[in-house]
Design a protein around this motif. Structure first.
Motif, short mmCIF file in Angstrom:
data_model
loop_
_atom_site.label_atom_id
_atom_site.label_comp_id
_atom_site.label_asym_id
_atom_site.label_seq_id
_atom_site.Cartn_x
_atom_site.Cartn_y
_atom_site.Cartn_z
N THR A 103 0.96 -1.34 -0.03
CA THR A 103 0.04 -0.09 0.01
C THR A 103 1.01 1.46 -0.02
O THR A 103 0.58 2.27 -0.66
CB THR A 103 -0.89 -0.08 1.19
N GLN A 104 1.98 1.09 0.71
CA GLN A 104 2.95 2.48 0.69
C GLN A 104 3.62 2.74 -0.46
O GLN A 104 4.35 3.55 -0.50
CB GLN A 104 3.77 2.31 2.29
N LEU A 105 3.55 1.54 -1.11
CA LEU A 105 4.44 1.82 -2.63
C LEU A 105 3.39 2.32 -3.65
O LEU A 105 3.67 3.19 -4.43
CB LEU A 105 5.21 0.41 -3.02
N ILE A 106 2.13 2.02 -3.39
CA ILE A 106 0.91 2.06 -4.30
C ILE A 106 0.64 3.67 -4.13
O ILE A 106 0.52 4.27 -5.13
CB ILE A 106 -0.25 1.20 -4.43
N GLU A 107 0.09 3.86 -2.92
CA GLU A 107 -0.43 5.27 -2.58
C GLU A 107 0.75 6.46 -3.07
O GLU A 107 0.02 7.29 -3.56
CB GLU A 107 -0.82 5.53 -1.21
N VAL B 34 -6.56 5.15 1.68
CA VAL B 34 -6.46 3.82 2.38
C VAL B 34 -5.71 4.20 3.85
O VAL B 34 -6.61 3.97 4.90
CB VAL B 34 -5.56 2.95 1.91
N HIS B 35 -4.60 4.90 3.82
CA HIS B 35 -4.24 5.34 5.00
C HIS B 35 -4.92 6.61 5.78
O HIS B 35 -4.78 6.60 6.89
CB HIS B 35 -2.56 5.95 4.77
N GLY B 36 -5.62 7.37 4.98
CA GLY B 36 -6.58 8.39 5.55
C GLY B 36 -7.80 7.64 6.25
O GLY B 36 -8.24 8.01 7.61
N PHE B 37 -8.40 6.33 6.01
CA PHE B 37 -9.00 5.53 6.96
C PHE B 37 -8.19 4.72 8.03
O PHE B 37 -8.91 4.44 9.21
CB PHE B 37 -9.63 4.24 6.24
N ALA B 38 -6.97 4.51 8.00
CA ALA B 38 -6.29 3.58 8.85
C ALA B 38 -6.33 4.21 10.18
O ALA B 38 -6.37 3.51 11.27
CB ALA B 38 -4.84 3.47 8.41
N ALA C 235 -7.69 -4.73 3.82
CA ALA C 235 -8.99 -4.82 3.32
C ALA C 235 -9.40 -3.78 2.74
O ALA C 235 -10.39 -3.86 1.64
CB ALA C 235 -9.59 -4.61 4.76
N LEU C 236 -8.74 -2.60 2.60
CA LEU C 236 -9.47 -1.32 1.92
C LEU C 236 -8.41 -1.15 0.52
O LEU C 236 -9.15 -0.70 -0.17
CB LEU C 236 -9.12 -0.22 2.63
N LEU C 237 -7.45 -1.65 0.40
CA LEU C 237 -6.54 -1.40 -0.78
C LEU C 237 -7.25 -1.65 -2.28
O LEU C 237 -7.20 -0.59 -2.91
CB LEU C 237 -5.31 -2.01 -0.71
N PRO C 238 -7.76 -2.98 -2.44
CA PRO C 238 -8.30 -3.05 -3.81
C PRO C 238 -9.41 -1.92 -4.26
O PRO C 238 -9.80 -1.74 -4.87
CB PRO C 238 -8.53 -4.48 -3.83
N HIS C 239 -10.22 -1.94 -3.05
CA HIS C 239 -11.48 -1.11 -3.27
C HIS C 239 -11.42 0.31 -3.19
O HIS C 239 -11.84 0.84 -4.30
CB HIS C 239 -12.59 -1.21 -1.80
N VAL C 240 -10.24 0.68 -2.45
CA VAL C 240 -10.02 2.35 -2.88
C VAL C 240 -9.30 2.53 -4.34
O VAL C 240 -9.66 3.62 -4.90
CB VAL C 240 -9.00 2.89 -1.73
N MET C 241 -8.57 1.41 -4.79
CA MET C 241 -7.99 1.74 -6.23
C MET C 241 -8.97 1.49 -7.19
O MET C 241 -8.91 2.45 -8.08
CB MET C 241 -6.95 0.25 -6.33
N GLU C 242 -10.01 0.76 -7.00
CA GLU C 242 -10.99 0.82 -8.08
C GLU C 242 -12.05 1.90 -7.86
O GLU C 242 -12.16 2.65 -9.05
CB GLU C 242 -12.03 -0.56 -7.55
N ILE C 243 -12.11 2.60 -6.81
CA ILE C 243 -13.03 3.68 -6.78
C ILE C 243 -12.28 4.93 -7.25
O ILE C 243 -12.90 5.68 -8.05
CB ILE C 243 -13.69 3.88 -5.24
N ASN C 244 -10.99 4.88 -6.76
CA ASN C 244 -10.09 5.98 -7.30
C ASN C 244 -10.11 5.89 -8.91
O ASN C 244 -10.23 7.21 -9.60
CB ASN C 244 -8.70 5.91 -6.92
N VAL C 245 -9.78 4.88 -9.46
CA VAL C 245 -9.76 4.67 -10.76
C VAL C 245 -10.87 4.99 -11.49
O VAL C 245 -10.97 6.10 -12.54
CB VAL C 245 -9.44 3.38 -11.41
#
Ligand SMILES: [Zn+2]
Length: 384
Positions: free
Chosen positions: A195-199, A260-264, A281-291
């Motif tokens: 997550t810390q490499l993607i965000e 993702v980290h905003g929610f963490a 738990a959040l990463l794939p969903h936040v990625m999808e909604i961001n895209v």
């Protein structure tokens, strides 16, 4: 173009490097406070190295995620001993506690005075005691970051102490220390690193230096995380993960994070869930909604081709779409047995308040696109 890149003054990486710590530490003084996790037996190698250099030490244990109270106590412990430097030896919680203790040792006032959100947010004005950070997990990259996440139980919130003075003087990353990590910790911490490499890579604050470390870190984490989860003794994979974690720390400290980290912070402050489990738990969903949001509202945003690049890096296939990368992340989370947040007691009733708090979190500001309340709600609901 303008950017800044800050890190520890010195970073040493490699299997077995802990054995050479004695002379390095000696340069920082004769009296050290060792901050470690719940098992004091793990610091034996470190203690022997210090003793052989004639360095006196005292130990302070951080058994869980650090609270403001614990950090105040650690600072008193170090002051009584007249510690000249601090060594953090453990996971992200321990390293953050050590960093906070080192900086509070030289700045007068209670930790709350300096905290953002719940405290007075006073600036730290004096350099910290030298801090040596030695991670024993591969995930948080806390050995090179300039913040320390602290829990404040009375506010049911986690928040950060932030200052350039928090960056450890020396980061020593010895992958050997992660060889024996249990599967669940390998999974949670490893997915935090991912997550810390993607965000930071898709963040509006990305710069060419963080891009370079993100690309390299993503390659290593993508090829090794599932391997070390299944075969904990894969030394090459453990080395890749230790480097991926270090690179994630460099990236987040010099770019920014995202939703993702905003929610963490709010989720972790209210529920006793490991940080990496929340991110996963959040990463794939936040990625999808961001895209989706970028496609709808900001099709020219440079984050969109970044999501495609992530897909190419993690799948190793040219011509893949952003959604192939998201599917790869979701599949990895399920292979690593990541449960939804509901497993930890979060319910639909908690969603509105958590969304409200996450909207104001500093990490959220780094997201490539501002999400609406409905989109934030959707992301968290899907992660339950
Ligand atoms: Zn994280």
């Amino acid at each position: 173009m303008r950017f800044e890149f800050a890190s520890s003054a010195r970073t040493i990486f490699g299997a077995g490097t802990l054995s050479g710590i004695g002379p390095l530490v000696h340069a920082f003084g004769k009296r050290g406070l060792i901050v470690h996790g719940s098992n004091p037996a793990r610091v034996r190698g470190l203690v022997e190295a210090l003793s052989s250099e004639g360095v006196e030490y005292r130990c302070f244990s951080v058994p869980g995620e650090p609270t403001t109270e614990l950090v105040d106590e650690g600072r008193e412990h170090g002051r009584e001993f007249e510690a000249e430097f601090v060594v953090g030896f453990g996971g992200g919680s321990v390293l953050d506690a050590a960093k906070a203790i080192a900086v509070l040792s030289t700045n007068s006032g209670a930790v709350l005075d300096f905290l953002e959100v719940i405290g007075k947010g006073k600036p730290l004005t004096r350099p910290a005691l030298p801090c040596i950070a030695i991670p024993t997990t591969a995930g948080t990259g806390a050995e090179v970051t300039r913040n320390a996440v602290l829990a404040c139980p009375e506010h049911r919130l986690k928040t950060s102490l932030r200052s350039p003075f928090l960056v450890p003087r020396l980061a020593l990353v010895d992958p050997e220390l992660t060889y024996g990590l249990p599967k669940s910790i390998t999974a949670f911490t490893g997915l935090d690193a991912l997550t810390q490499l993607i965000e930071p890579f898709v963040s509006s604050r990305a710069n060419p230096m963080t891009d370079a470390v993100c690309r390299e870190g993503l390659c290593r984490v993508a090829s090794s995380l599932q391997r070390v989860f299944e075969h904990g003794d894969d030394t090459g994979g453990r080395s890749d993960m230790a480097m991926g974690s270090l690179f994630g720390g460099l990236a987040l400290a010099n770019s920014a994070l995202g939703v993702v980290h905003g929610f963490a912070g709010p989720v972790g402050g209210q529920f006793p869930i490991p940080h990496g489990a929340i991110c996963a738990a959040l990463l794939p969903h936040v990625m999808e909604i961001n895209v989706q949001a970028l496609n709808e509202r900001a099709p020219e945003n440079p984050a969109l081709p970044r999501y495609e690049e992530i897909a190419r890096i993690v799948t190793g296939v040219d011509g893949t779409t952003a959604f192939d990368g998201i599917a790869w992340v979701a599949k990895l989370c399920s292979a690593l047995q990541i449960g939804g947040l509901r497993t930890y007691g979060v319910t639909e009733n908690d969603v509105p308040a958590l969304v409200e708090k996450a909207a104001h979190a500093s990490s959220t500001k780094g997201n490539p696109v501002a999400l609406t309340t409905a989109e934030m709600t959707e992301a968290l609901s899907r992660a339950l």
